[in-house]
Design a protein around this motif. Structure first.
Motif, PDB file in Angstrom:
ATOM      1  N   MET A   1      40.942  84.074 -70.925  1.00  0.00           N
ATOM      2  CA  MET A   1      41.202  83.541 -72.347  1.00  0.00           C
ATOM      3  C   MET A   1      40.606  85.216 -73.700  1.00  0.00           C
ATOM      4  O   MET A   1      41.241  85.321 -74.404  1.00  0.00           O
ATOM      5  CB  MET A   1      40.126  83.144 -73.776  1.00  0.00           C
ATOM      6  N   ILE A   2      40.401  86.000 -72.964  1.00  0.00           N
ATOM      7  CA  ILE A   2      39.654  87.136 -74.434  1.00  0.00           C
ATOM      8  C   ILE A   2      41.092  88.521 -74.289  1.00  0.00           C
ATOM      9  O   ILE A   2      41.669  88.798 -74.801  1.00  0.00           O
ATOM     10  CB  ILE A   2      38.388  87.908 -73.679  1.00  0.00           C
ATOM     11  N   ALA A   3      41.444  87.933 -72.918  1.00  0.00           N
ATOM     12  CA  ALA A   3      42.792  88.816 -72.507  1.00  0.00           C
ATOM     13  C   ALA A   3      43.972  88.431 -73.332  1.00  0.00           C
ATOM     14  O   ALA A   3      44.758  89.213 -74.020  1.00  0.00           O
ATOM     15  CB  ALA A   3      42.912  89.306 -70.820  1.00  0.00           C
ATOM     16  N   GLN A   4      44.535  86.871 -73.326  1.00  0.00           N
ATOM     17  CA  GLN A   4      45.045  86.444 -74.526  1.00  0.00           C
ATOM     18  C   GLN A   4      45.381  86.392 -75.782  1.00  0.00           C
ATOM     19  O   GLN A   4      46.092  87.058 -75.882  1.00  0.00           O
ATOM     20  CB  GLN A   4      45.082  85.178 -74.127  1.00  0.00           C
ATOM     21  N   ALA A   5      44.117  86.717 -76.300  1.00  0.00           N
ATOM     22  CA  ALA A   5      44.104  87.015 -77.641  1.00  0.00           C
ATOM     23  C   ALA A   5      43.526  88.784 -77.900  1.00  0.00           C
ATOM     24  O   ALA A   5      44.947  88.442 -78.537  1.00  0.00           O
ATOM     25  CB  ALA A   5      42.244  86.418 -78.031  1.00  0.00           C
ATOM     26  N   VAL A   6      43.579  89.383 -76.627  1.00  0.00           N
ATOM     27  CA  VAL A   6      44.122  90.842 -77.190  1.00  0.00           C
ATOM     28  C   VAL A   6      46.327  91.522 -77.214  1.00  0.00           C
ATOM     29  O   VAL A   6      45.989  92.405 -77.547  1.00  0.00           O
ATOM     30  CB  VAL A   6      43.846  91.864 -76.180  1.00  0.00           C
ATOM     31  N   LYS A   7      46.457  90.607 -76.181  1.00  0.00           N
ATOM     32  CA  LYS A   7      47.727  89.685 -75.990  1.00  0.00           C
ATOM     33  C   LYS A   7      48.550  90.198 -77.237  1.00  0.00           C
ATOM     34  O   LYS A   7      49.301  90.681 -77.637  1.00  0.00           O
ATOM     35  CB  LYS A   7      47.965  89.548 -75.012  1.00  0.00           C
ATOM     36  N   GLU A   8      48.038  88.685 -77.469  1.00  0.00           N
ATOM     37  CA  GLU A   8      48.373  88.384 -78.934  1.00  0.00           C
ATOM     38  C   GLU A   8      48.384  89.007 -79.952  1.00  0.00           C
ATOM     39  O   GLU A   8      49.324  89.491 -80.885  1.00  0.00           O
ATOM     40  CB  GLU A   8      47.930  86.995 -79.119  1.00  0.00           C
ATOM     41  N   GLU A   9      47.136  89.922 -80.614  1.00  0.00           N
ATOM     42  CA  GLU A   9      46.959  90.711 -80.998  1.00  0.00           C
ATOM     43  C   GLU A   9      47.871  92.406 -80.658  1.00  0.00           C
ATOM     44  O   GLU A   9      48.358  92.793 -82.283  1.00  0.00           O
ATOM     45  CB  GLU A   9      45.581  91.783 -81.567  1.00  0.00           C
ATOM     46  N   MET A  10      48.049  92.461 -79.856  1.00  0.00           N
ATOM     47  CA  MET A  10      49.263  93.305 -79.611  1.00  0.00           C
ATOM     48  C   MET A  10      50.299  93.609 -79.789  1.00  0.00           C
ATOM     49  O   MET A  10      50.827  94.356 -80.707  1.00  0.00           O
ATOM     50  CB  MET A  10      48.592  94.041 -78.550  1.00  0.00           C
ATOM     51  N   ALA A  11      50.611  92.485 -79.655  1.00  0.00           N
ATOM     52  CA  ALA A  11      52.519  91.879 -79.984  1.00  0.00           C
ATOM     53  C   ALA A  11      52.349  91.560 -81.725  1.00  0.00           C
ATOM     54  O   ALA A  11      53.025  91.875 -82.223  1.00  0.00           O
ATOM     55  CB  ALA A  11      52.581  90.513 -79.278  1.00  0.00           C
ATOM     56  N   ARG A  12      51.221  91.055 -82.441  1.00  0.00           N
ATOM     57  CA  ARG A  12      51.298  90.884 -83.559  1.00  0.00           C
ATOM     58  C   ARG A  12      51.181  92.260 -84.431  1.00  0.00           C
ATOM     59  O   ARG A  12      52.149  92.714 -85.301  1.00  0.00           O
ATOM     60  CB  ARG A  12      50.320  90.657 -84.371  1.00  0.00           C
ATOM     61  N   ARG A  13      50.617  93.527 -83.884  1.00  0.00           N
ATOM     62  CA  ARG A  13      51.060  94.754 -84.059  1.00  0.00           C
ATOM     63  C   ARG A  13      51.764  95.271 -83.974  1.00  0.00           C
ATOM     64  O   ARG A  13      52.172  95.704 -84.483  1.00  0.00           O
ATOM     65  CB  ARG A  13      49.875  95.317 -83.542  1.00  0.00           C
ATOM     66  N   GLN A  14      52.389  95.337 -82.808  1.00  0.00           N
ATOM     67  CA  GLN A  14      53.829  95.853 -82.603  1.00  0.00           C
ATOM     68  C   GLN A  14      54.881  95.494 -83.702  1.00  0.00           C
ATOM     69  O   GLN A  14      56.111  95.940 -84.263  1.00  0.00           O
ATOM     70  CB  GLN A  14      53.841  95.228 -81.305  1.00  0.00           C
ATOM     71  N   GLN A  15      54.449  93.785 -83.460  1.00  0.00           N
ATOM     72  CA  GLN A  15      56.134  93.366 -85.246  1.00  0.00           C
ATOM     73  C   GLN A  15      55.632  93.945 -85.904  1.00  0.00           C
ATOM     74  O   GLN A  15      56.675  94.372 -87.015  1.00  0.00           O
ATOM     75  CB  GLN A  15      55.563  91.770 -85.167  1.00  0.00           C
ATOM     76  N   GLU A  16      54.226  94.073 -86.732  1.00  0.00           N
ATOM     77  CA  GLU A  16      54.083  94.212 -87.755  1.00  0.00           C
ATOM     78  C   GLU A  16      54.503  96.523 -88.068  1.00  0.00           C
ATOM     79  O   GLU A  16      55.349  96.718 -89.165  1.00  0.00           O
ATOM     80  CB  GLU A  16      52.515  94.818 -88.384  1.00  0.00           C
ATOM     81  N   ALA A  17      54.551  96.820 -87.365  1.00  0.00           N
ATOM     82  CA  ALA A  17      54.964  98.270 -87.093  1.00  0.00           C
ATOM     83  C   ALA A  17      56.551  97.949 -86.825  1.00  0.00           C
ATOM     84  O   ALA A  17      57.030  99.084 -87.447  1.00  0.00           O
ATOM     85  CB  ALA A  17      54.244  98.751 -85.692  1.00  0.00           C
ATOM     86  N   ALA A  18      57.000  97.208 -85.845  1.00  0.00           N
ATOM     87  CA  ALA A  18      58.480  97.117 -86.484  1.00  0.00           C
ATOM     88  C   ALA A  18      59.194  96.596 -87.247  1.00  0.00           C
ATOM     89  O   ALA A  18      60.164  97.251 -87.976  1.00  0.00           O
ATOM     90  CB  ALA A  18      59.506  95.892 -85.209  1.00  0.00           C
ATOM     91  N   ARG A  19      58.195  95.830 -88.696  1.00  0.00           N
ATOM     92  CA  ARG A  19      58.919  95.591 -89.574  1.00  0.00           C
ATOM     93  C   ARG A  19      58.917  96.759 -90.574  1.00  0.00           C
ATOM     94  O   ARG A  19      59.283  96.961 -91.562  1.00  0.00           O
ATOM     95  CB  ARG A  19      58.233  94.220 -90.329  1.00  0.00           C
ATOM     96  N   ARG A  20      57.590  97.778 -90.520  1.00  0.00           N
ATOM     97  CA  ARG A  20      57.486  98.413 -91.250  1.00  0.00           C
ATOM     98  C   ARG A  20      58.645  99.378 -91.386  1.00  0.00           C
ATOM     99  O   ARG A  20      58.770 100.579 -91.598  1.00  0.00           O
ATOM    100  CB  ARG A  20      55.555  99.389 -91.174  1.00  0.00           C
ATOM    101  N   MET A  21      58.913 100.434 -89.555  1.00  0.00           N
ATOM    102  CA  MET A  21      59.879 101.121 -89.297  1.00  0.00           C
ATOM    103  C   MET A  21      61.533 101.017 -89.478  1.00  0.00           C
ATOM    104  O   MET A  21      61.946 101.777 -91.371  1.00  0.00           O
ATOM    105  CB  MET A  21      60.018 101.309 -87.778  1.00  0.00           C
ATOM    106  N   VAL A  22      61.772  99.181 -90.004  1.00  0.00           N
ATOM    107  CA  VAL A  22      62.837  98.823 -90.347  1.00  0.00           C
ATOM    108  C   VAL A  22      62.771  99.085 -92.295  1.00  0.00           C
ATOM    109  O   VAL A  22      64.609  99.622 -92.638  1.00  0.00           O
ATOM    110  CB  VAL A  22      63.195  97.135 -90.331  1.00  0.00           C
ATOM    111  N   GLN A  23      61.325  98.781 -92.631  1.00  0.00           N
ATOM    112  CA  GLN A  23      61.499  98.843 -94.676  1.00  0.00           C
ATOM    113  C   GLN A  23      61.434 100.690 -94.770  1.00  0.00           C
ATOM    114  O   GLN A  23      62.686 100.889 -95.736  1.00  0.00           O
ATOM    115  CB  GLN A  23      60.209  98.812 -94.577  1.00  0.00           C
TER     116      GLN A  23
END
Length: 141
Positions: A1-23
């Motif tokens: 359960m905690i591992a899933q939350a960590v994975k989701e948080e990492m995926a969200r941060r990666q998406q945010e970093a990719a969005r910032r890079m495109v901007q």
């Protein structure tokens, strides 16, 4: 359960970093066009001045023809730097990705077996033994 939350948080941060890079990349493109415009606008104004002086002296309208493509180029640069061109480009790219994905297909790479590029500039010593006949083989001409 905690591992899933960590994975989701990492995926969200990666998406945010990719969005910032495109901007950031888009901002750099717009900034470079604005900087280019600071050089092109004075060039166009000075060229137009000399072309109008040439027209007044010769009374030949052919002298003014270079102004047509130069004005189109200026309009394109102004639209990109201060207009909505970046939004239109983004919308076109999204439409291509949605409806014409076959045009942007990227082949799969197998990193365990990288492709061997053959260069015509490669030295004869670097070629494989398959490309060159062995010393004992006779070549018929």
């Amino acid at each position: 359960m905690i591992a899933q939350a960590v994975k989701e948080e990492m995926a969200r941060r990666q998406q945010e970093a990719a969005r910032r890079m495109v901007q950031r990349q888009m901002a750099l493109q717009v900034a470079s066009v604005r900087e280019r415009l600071e050089w092109f606008a004075p060039f166009l104004v000075s060229s137009a001045t000399f072309l109008f002086l040439g027209y007044r002296k010769t009374r030949n309208s052919v002298v003014l023809y270079p102004l047509v493509p130069m004005c189109f180029a200026l309009g394109y640069q102004v639209d990109f730097a201060f207009g909505s061109k970046t939004n239109r480009i983004k919308n076109i790219a999204e439409s291509i990705m949605r409806h014409e994905g076959h045009l942007i297909h990227v082949p799969e790479w197998h990193y365990s077996d990288p492709p061997q590029a053959k260069s015509r500039w490669a030295s004869p010593l670097s070629r494989s033994s398959l490309d060159m006949p062995s010393l004992g083989a006779q070549v018929k001409i």
